[in-house]
Design a protein around this motif. Sequence first.
Motif, short mmCIF file in Angstrom:
data_model
loop_
_atom_site.label_atom_id
_atom_site.label_comp_id
_atom_site.label_asym_id
_atom_site.label_seq_id
_atom_site.Cartn_x
_atom_site.Cartn_y
_atom_site.Cartn_z
N ARG A 1 8.78 -20.23 -10.35
CA ARG A 1 8.74 -21.56 -11.28
C ARG A 1 7.16 -21.94 -11.47
O ARG A 1 6.51 -22.30 -10.29
N ARG A 2 6.55 -22.55 -12.47
CA ARG A 2 5.41 -23.39 -12.49
C ARG A 2 5.59 -24.56 -13.58
O ARG A 2 6.63 -24.40 -14.40
N PRO A 3 4.87 -25.45 -13.50
CA PRO A 3 4.96 -26.88 -14.11
C PRO A 3 4.58 -26.47 -15.60
O PRO A 3 3.58 -25.60 -15.76
N ARG A 4 4.83 -27.12 -16.73
CA ARG A 4 4.06 -26.98 -17.81
C ARG A 4 2.59 -27.38 -17.84
O ARG A 4 1.95 -26.75 -18.46
N ARG A 5 2.31 -28.65 -17.16
CA ARG A 5 0.90 -29.00 -17.29
C ARG A 5 0.40 -28.75 -15.90
O ARG A 5 1.34 -28.67 -14.94
N ASP A 6 -0.86 -28.94 -15.66
CA ASP A 6 -1.61 -29.04 -14.58
C ASP A 6 -1.19 -30.26 -13.78
O ASP A 6 -1.14 -31.30 -14.26
N ILE A 7 -0.75 -29.85 -12.41
CA ILE A 7 -0.43 -31.01 -11.67
C ILE A 7 -1.75 -30.86 -10.59
O ILE A 7 -1.77 -30.21 -9.73
N VAL A 8 -2.45 -32.31 -10.53
CA VAL A 8 -3.43 -32.44 -9.55
C VAL A 8 -2.86 -33.37 -8.25
O VAL A 8 -2.17 -34.19 -8.46
N LEU A 9 -3.12 -32.52 -6.93
CA LEU A 9 -2.59 -33.13 -5.86
C LEU A 9 -3.60 -33.79 -5.19
O LEU A 9 -4.71 -33.32 -4.76
N ALA A 10 -3.61 -35.24 -4.44
CA ALA A 10 -4.51 -35.77 -3.63
C ALA A 10 -3.61 -36.43 -2.70
O ALA A 10 -2.96 -37.39 -2.69
N PHE A 11 -3.91 -35.90 -1.28
CA PHE A 11 -3.28 -36.51 -0.18
C PHE A 11 -4.23 -37.17 0.58
O PHE A 11 -5.42 -36.29 1.17
N VAL A 12 -4.48 -38.31 0.61
CA VAL A 12 -5.87 -39.01 1.07
C VAL A 12 -5.71 -39.87 2.34
O VAL A 12 -4.47 -40.19 2.77
N ALA A 13 -6.95 -40.18 2.82
CA ALA A 13 -7.08 -41.04 4.01
C ALA A 13 -7.18 -42.57 3.75
O ALA A 13 -7.44 -42.70 2.42
N ASP A 14 -6.92 -43.37 4.73
CA ASP A 14 -7.46 -44.68 4.57
C ASP A 14 -6.86 -45.62 3.41
O ASP A 14 -7.44 -46.77 3.14
#
Length: 428
Positions: free
Chosen positions: A129-142
Amino acid sequence: MAEDVVDLCAALLRFDTTNHGGGRSAGEREAAEFVAAHLDAVGVEPTVLESAPRRSNVLARVTGTEPDLPALLVQAHLDVVPADAAEWSVPPFAGVERDGFLWGRGAVDMKDMIAMVLAVLGDWSREGRRPRRDIVLAFVADEEDRGEYGAQWLVERHADFFAGCTTAISESGGYSYPVGDHRVYPIGTAERGTSHLRLTATGRAGHGSRRNDDNAVVKLLGALARIAAIDHPVRLTPTVKAFIEQVGAALDVPVDLADVDGTIARFGPAARLVENTVRNSTTPTVLRAGYKVNVIPGSATAEIDVRTLPGTVDELLASIDVALGAEVRREFIASEPPVQAPIDSPWFDAMAAALRAEDPDAVVVPYCMGGGTDAKAFSRLGIDCYGFSPLTLPAGYDYRAMPHGVDERVPVEGLRFGARVLDRFLSS
């Protein structure tokens, strides 16, 4: 075989990503490498960026089937606040499952969200499966300090990675909150601003036994007393007004917007979700002066935690200046404006629909956070930021006591519920 969201969360909890503040941190590197490896395994190419040694951030983009749609940012922080093991019932970084809960620092703040996202991506990969829209992921510090090694740094140095993102989801919303016979799910659509201030008074140093009409400590204490006496009026933002009206309707409680305090008092446990967001606040938290009991110091300082509602910042600072008078000066330690996202939007409707699909009796309401998150950084890019980290919670579980608290834990069935809700929402 699918990797269970509970196993993913337990593994994340075993990484000590303690953030002590002021740049002192165990670092997020090992947790970031774990996340990056899982992304790579499900066909999502990760980018790991370090703003300083061991201060790691993971970025990725999941390409949708309709890339012309606005992209969605899913952002979560890898770091956690300190935990004193002597105070805990279990080792805080053991990721122990017991009594239907997964225990550990970061269980709800917010490694649970990271685990849920990884679990959803794993399901998509296995099922093609894929999403309809782009999914941007940001797993961040601090996030647990000032974001200087995480979200703030990314926004300043790598803003191009978030191109096309119009909306974001992250922590502090989407969890069930029992109110009588109802389950209220607050979705974060606003945050109070943060204006941390340092106050400084100066005077004439001298001997403690002698009269001194130019005492810095006395000046500072007088200013603090005047600040504490400021009468902060009720200011209803669109989010808070909608919360009060919708919760009142759900509970069959009369709503009188001319008497907001009286209305909230009738909300029972739901009052805790709104009582801190109908006003600004100015709370003294730190005092420093002197080094010896018989010496009057030449200066004294205090720090104040100031929280502001949208549209009130200038007015509040003016009232603080009046309280300070001419002999105490102020400076900003941190200054982050309030943020708010639309409550009447397809995004909010989609979050509500995803919750109701798993819990048909869900009462979904907008909610203003009293504190702050990395939304303050990402909103600078014109992104509407929502608090949506869904969980269903059992009776007697005090969710609001968990973040930063002793024996932080998350219900395992709540994690599985949250993963299902996120799958529905991210697929929509």
